[in-house]
Design an enzyme around this catalytic site. Structure first.
Site, PDB file in Angstrom:
ATOM      1  N   PRO A  19       0.817  -1.394  -0.330  1.00 14.38           N
ATOM      2  CA  PRO A  19       0.105   0.332   0.122  1.00 14.38           C
ATOM      3  C   PRO A  19       1.075   1.476  -0.157  1.00 14.38           C
ATOM      4  O   PRO A  19       0.213   1.819   0.982  1.00 14.38           O
ATOM      5  CB  PRO A  19      -1.261   0.212   1.094  1.00 14.38           C
ATOM      6  N   GLY A  51       1.926   5.591  -0.491  1.00 13.34           N
ATOM      7  CA  GLY A  51       1.139   6.230  -0.836  1.00 13.34           C
ATOM      8  C   GLY A  51       1.683   7.256  -1.742  1.00 13.34           C
ATOM      9  O   GLY A  51       2.855   6.557  -2.929  1.00 13.34           O
ATOM     10  N   ILE A  63      -4.293   0.468   6.722  1.00 12.29           N
ATOM     11  CA  ILE A  63      -5.470   1.887   7.684  1.00 12.29           C
ATOM     12  C   ILE A  63      -3.924   2.226   8.765  1.00 12.29           C
ATOM     13  O   ILE A  63      -3.236   1.146   9.364  1.00 12.29           O
ATOM     14  CB  ILE A  63      -7.025   1.974   7.904  1.00 12.29           C
ATOM     15  N   HIS A  83       9.542  -1.369   6.918  1.00 12.95           N
ATOM     16  CA  HIS A  83       9.072  -0.659   6.201  1.00 12.95           C
ATOM     17  C   HIS A  83       9.818  -0.529   4.702  1.00 12.95           C
ATOM     18  O   HIS A  83      10.247   0.912   4.283  1.00 12.95           O
ATOM     19  CB  HIS A  83       8.924   0.242   6.423  1.00 12.95           C
ATOM     20  N   SER A 141      10.373  -5.560   2.111  1.00  9.73           N
ATOM     21  CA  SER A 141      11.152  -5.607   2.574  1.00  9.73           C
ATOM     22  C   SER A 141      12.258  -5.757   1.579  1.00  9.73           C
ATOM     23  O   SER A 141      12.623  -7.108   2.231  1.00  9.73           O
ATOM     24  CB  SER A 141      12.021  -5.255   3.883  1.00  9.73           C
ATOM     25  N   VAL A 179      12.467  -7.726  -1.026  1.00  7.51           N
ATOM     26  CA  VAL A 179      12.244  -7.778  -2.522  1.00  7.51           C
ATOM     27  C   VAL A 179      12.405  -7.774  -4.049  1.00  7.51           C
ATOM     28  O   VAL A 179      11.734  -6.231  -3.736  1.00  7.51           O
ATOM     29  CB  VAL A 179      10.921  -8.714  -2.395  1.00  7.51           C
ATOM     30  N   ARG A 180      13.005  -8.628  -4.822  1.00 10.31           N
ATOM     31  CA  ARG A 180      13.578  -7.700  -5.931  1.00 10.31           C
ATOM     32  C   ARG A 180      13.319  -9.055  -6.607  1.00 10.31           C
ATOM     33  O   ARG A 180      13.749  -8.005  -8.954  1.00 10.31           O
ATOM     34  CB  ARG A 180      14.777  -6.845  -5.858  1.00 10.31           C
TER      35      ARG A 180
END
Length: 363
Positions: free
Chosen positions: A88, A90, A140, A258, A290, A292-293
């Site tokens: 998610p 932003g 949220i 994050h 976090s 992952v490629r």
């Protein structure tokens, strides 16, 4: 004599994910590219996330008999053709004018699930209307408007909440500060409408101030209990936090730092995964994000106990490089590489992933 078919696809715009990333960064303004690529502090955590994957290797299993592995699975009752969800993130229209509308459509076309952001350019309702099969989980933040927003999420038909628990304040992001990054905040304001929701300035004031009341696990347990939807705790890095999330009623966890954008320095998310998996003990699904490629990274995370992975920057790269088509290509490449490694390691399906499929390597 007719020529033989080409060994590799010739009629594709992006042959590998690195080409997608390169195209994305070329398409973006420098400050927006830094916003996407950067992390908090000195970016120790950001680098650690990638270094951690480099410490693991896949253990091949020759002559396994596996030739057509299945990547299908379920998460909280939601079907997935690939054990990958989109994160998610932003401000999505900073990367492409269609933002999460394009991401959700790409996820739907790929049999995936999109986690729709609170701080996105488009509302929960609009993303759900655009791709109802993919927009099944809504993110949220644990702020005072939680009840109002959660009711909207429920009314829009979402199946679950994803609560970001590691963001009581925004991380100290040096690149953004150096750039004096000042995007139009309406890119983050798609959900800041309706009675009981804050305005844009108030919302971002909460994220950057240090004087607002911070929630604790008891507050979160009470709020999610009132909502009535299953919820996922995103931002768990320790067994202690996992235990608190489970006690608060979480239906799933996301092991995540994050993407290196909050606490710096912090442990690499992959290094934290086995500890959290052990604490959970199979009681609820454990997701991972976090760093992952690639499809190989997905393989390693699944082997170390994740039930699925969540991609943020990869989805944003695809979005910036080619909108919906770019994100779909990211899914295609992840799936192709993951299935290739499943064949080479003798893994017939997602349920068959075990830690002995990977080994620590010194490189």
């Amino acid at each position: 004599m007719e020529p033989l078919a080409a060994m590799y696809p010739q009629d594709v715009e992006f042959a590998v994910i690195s080409e997608i990333r390169d195209a994305a960064l070329q398409a973006l303004a420098p400050d927006v590219a830094d916003f996407l690529e950067g992390g908090a502090g000195e970016e120790v955590t950001l680098r650690a996330n990638r270094t951690a994957f480099g410490r693991w290797g896949v253990r091949p299993r020759p002559m396994s008999g596996v030739s057509a592995p299945s990547t299908a699975t379920t998460l909280l009752g939601l079907p997935l053709e690939l054990p990958v969800l989109t994160a998610p993130f932003g401000g999505d229209a900073l990367f492409h004018e269609q933002g999460h509308l394009a991401v959700a459509r790409a996820a739907a076309a790929s049999g995936a699930v999109a986690i729709v952001p609170e701080a996105g350019t488009f509302s929960y309702e609009r993303v759900a209307e655009t791709a109802p099969d993919a927009a099944r989980i809504a993110q949220i933040h644990p702020f005072d408007h939680f009840d109002v927003v959660a009711e909207r999420i429920r009314d829009a038909g979402y199946a679950a909440l994803c609560v970001t628990v590691d963001c009581p304040t925004a991380g100290f992001r040096v690149r953004n500060r150096v750039n004096r990054f000042a995007p139009d905040l309406t890119y983050f304001a798609g959900n800041l409408v309706g009675e009981g929701t804050p305005d844009v300035a108030e919302m971002f004031g909460r994220l950057v101030s240090h004087d607002s009341p911070a929630w604790d696990w008891d507050w979160l347990a009470a709020a999610t209990g009132r909502c009535g939807l299953p919820w996922i705790a995103k931002g768990v890095l320790t067994a202690e936090a996992a235990g608190h999330a489970l006690a608060a009623g979480a239906s799933a966890l996301v092991v995540s730092n994050h993407g290196g954008r909050q606490t710096d320095p912090a442990p690499a998310a992959l290094d934290a995964l086995p500890e959290v998996v052990a604490e959970v003990g199979g009681r609820v699904p454990v997701l991972f994000d976090s760093g992952v490629r690639s499809g190989a990274d997905v393989f390693v995370a699944l082997a170390l106990g994740a039930d699925a992975v969540v991609i943020g920057r990869l989805a944003a790269y695809g979005l910036a490089a080619g909108g919906e088509t770019g994100v779909r290509r990211v899914f295609e490449l992840l799936a192709e590489e993951l299935r290739t490694l499943m064949i080479l390691a003798g893994v017939p399906d997602v349920a068959s992933f075990t830690p002995d499929l990977v080994a620590r390597c010194d490189r």
